[in-house]
Design a protein around this motif. Sequence first.
Motif, PDB file in Angstrom:
ATOM      1  N   ASN A 243       0.800  -1.227   0.000  1.00  0.00           N
ATOM      2  CA  ASN A 243       0.000   0.000   0.000  1.00  0.00           C
ATOM      3  C   ASN A 243       0.830   1.273   0.000  1.00  0.00           C
ATOM      4  O   ASN A 243       0.348   2.337   0.390  1.00  0.00           O
ATOM      5  N   ALA A 244       2.078   1.163  -0.422  1.00  0.00           N
ATOM      6  CA  ALA A 244       2.964   2.336  -0.400  1.00  0.00           C
ATOM      7  C   ALA A 244       2.419   3.421  -1.323  1.00  0.00           C
ATOM      8  O   ALA A 244       2.068   3.146  -2.473  1.00  0.00           O
ATOM      9  N   PRO A 245       2.338   4.657  -0.842  1.00  0.00           N
ATOM     10  CA  PRO A 245       1.851   5.738  -1.694  1.00  0.00           C
ATOM     11  C   PRO A 245       2.912   6.138  -2.718  1.00  0.00           C
ATOM     12  O   PRO A 245       4.104   5.902  -2.498  1.00  0.00           O
ATOM     13  N   ALA A 246       2.450   6.722  -3.804  1.00  0.00           N
ATOM     14  CA  ALA A 246       3.403   7.232  -4.797  1.00  0.00           C
ATOM     15  C   ALA A 246       4.296   8.271  -4.126  1.00  0.00           C
ATOM     16  O   ALA A 246       3.815   9.093  -3.339  1.00  0.00           O
ATOM     17  N   PRO A 247       5.610   8.224  -4.387  1.00  0.00           N
ATOM     18  CA  PRO A 247       6.509   9.160  -3.703  1.00  0.00           C
ATOM     19  C   PRO A 247       6.267  10.609  -4.120  1.00  0.00           C
ATOM     20  O   PRO A 247       5.890  10.882  -5.253  1.00  0.00           O
TER      21      PRO A 247
END
Lengths: 335, 125
Positions: A192-196
């Motif tokens: 679920n890592a958000p876009a940097p």
Amino acid sequence: MSDTQEFNDRLQSVLRRVYGHNTVLQSANRLSGGASQETWLIALDAESGPSDLILRRAPPGAEQSMGSAAIGLENEAKVIRQAHQGAVPVPGVVHVLDEDDDMGSGFLMSRIQGETIARRILRDDKFATARDVLPEQCGRALAGIHAIDSAQVPVLKPSSGLDQLAYYENIYQSREVCRPIFDLAMVWLRENAPAPLPTVVVHGDFRLGNIMVDESGLAAVLDWELAHIGDPREDIGWMCTNSWRFGHSDKRLGGFGDLEPFLDAYAASGGVEIKPADIDWWDMLGSMKWGIMCMLMYESFRSGADPSVERAAIGRRVSETEMDLINLLERQRHA
Amino acid sequence: MHNQPSVTELVQSVKNFVDQTAMPELTGRAAFHARVASNVLATILRDLESRDSNDAAELGRLQALLSDNGTSSIEKLNRDLRDAIRAGDLTIESDQLLDHLKKTAIAQLKVDQPGYSGLADALKE
């Protein structure tokens, strides 16, 4: 000659070089810090100059034992000077130790009066006004930190949220511990890592305990040794991590305030627009990181490197972060 | 094997000594460590009191969650659970998984840090 005498003589020479020949060292008292990072309160009698200073120092030969993420005191001084130019409240760096000083690495800085102990800042009546204004002040200060021109501080390493997840996951998996909550959090974080966001200079340890507060609010941002290039949400999420709310979990921002006024001030001072929900992932990353750090500190007891009861006891604080991780994962499921 | 005084009583006696005799005599870092030591002794007392029942409850939940026939140890089942999570076979969508992990964390924290804010939050929900 005793070590103390030698230390004082060298310090006296440094002070004369900085403030002139009539400067007299009155006393140097060690305040705190581990073996590799010392903090000293210096009292001096100067014709023109301050009556006291703070020395942050790593004695000769101590550099190797520093944590791999720490940037070293010379670099810390450079970042603090850049932050000062950006109007971030910081102690003034008055002198960076060099080889001629023969005192190891470190720097002298001005002494700022204030409180760093989180529980006092959160509880004492004298900080009631400070608590009201602290969210906005922290938002402005963090926007200033994130606006530091990284070209002026070329030593900082990049480290994204996913880099840190991989780093701590590797530490966890390489040890003989089985704590399934950490595995579940790590899987969720990876998936679920958000876009940097565009990277900025990140303080790396921006929370109560590392900021100095007086009765009118934020007096100085301290402890820059974990500064790096990264995602601006990391600093915000770290201050929101429940471990750094010191028992006041209802106040998401550091136990003293709400996130909204902080984010408004952050954006109004040049930071990117961020919504509270954008911090959730970083909040969970923070709990995961602190849990693994507690495991590592306990590890230094188990290995015999630090046999203190304090190091043993911190191993039983890992479960605090497990509880936080479960609470956060449950909320994500219903989100 | 003799059990008078019991382990609980022995630990309590050491805690009494730390709290009533040693701590008031100490200053600075030693006083700080005495307070930590006292807290550790309190943790030990809670652990002694509740470990057996906590482990039994955790084992029962793990057996149900992993459809175990009752022959595996709690350590083995926890490793199996970890592997299932890493493999993506059990995710946060599983009510039973979250219920188990939450109950386990609550039981552990009641021993380790019963005053922790996250515990109060978990019990509230």
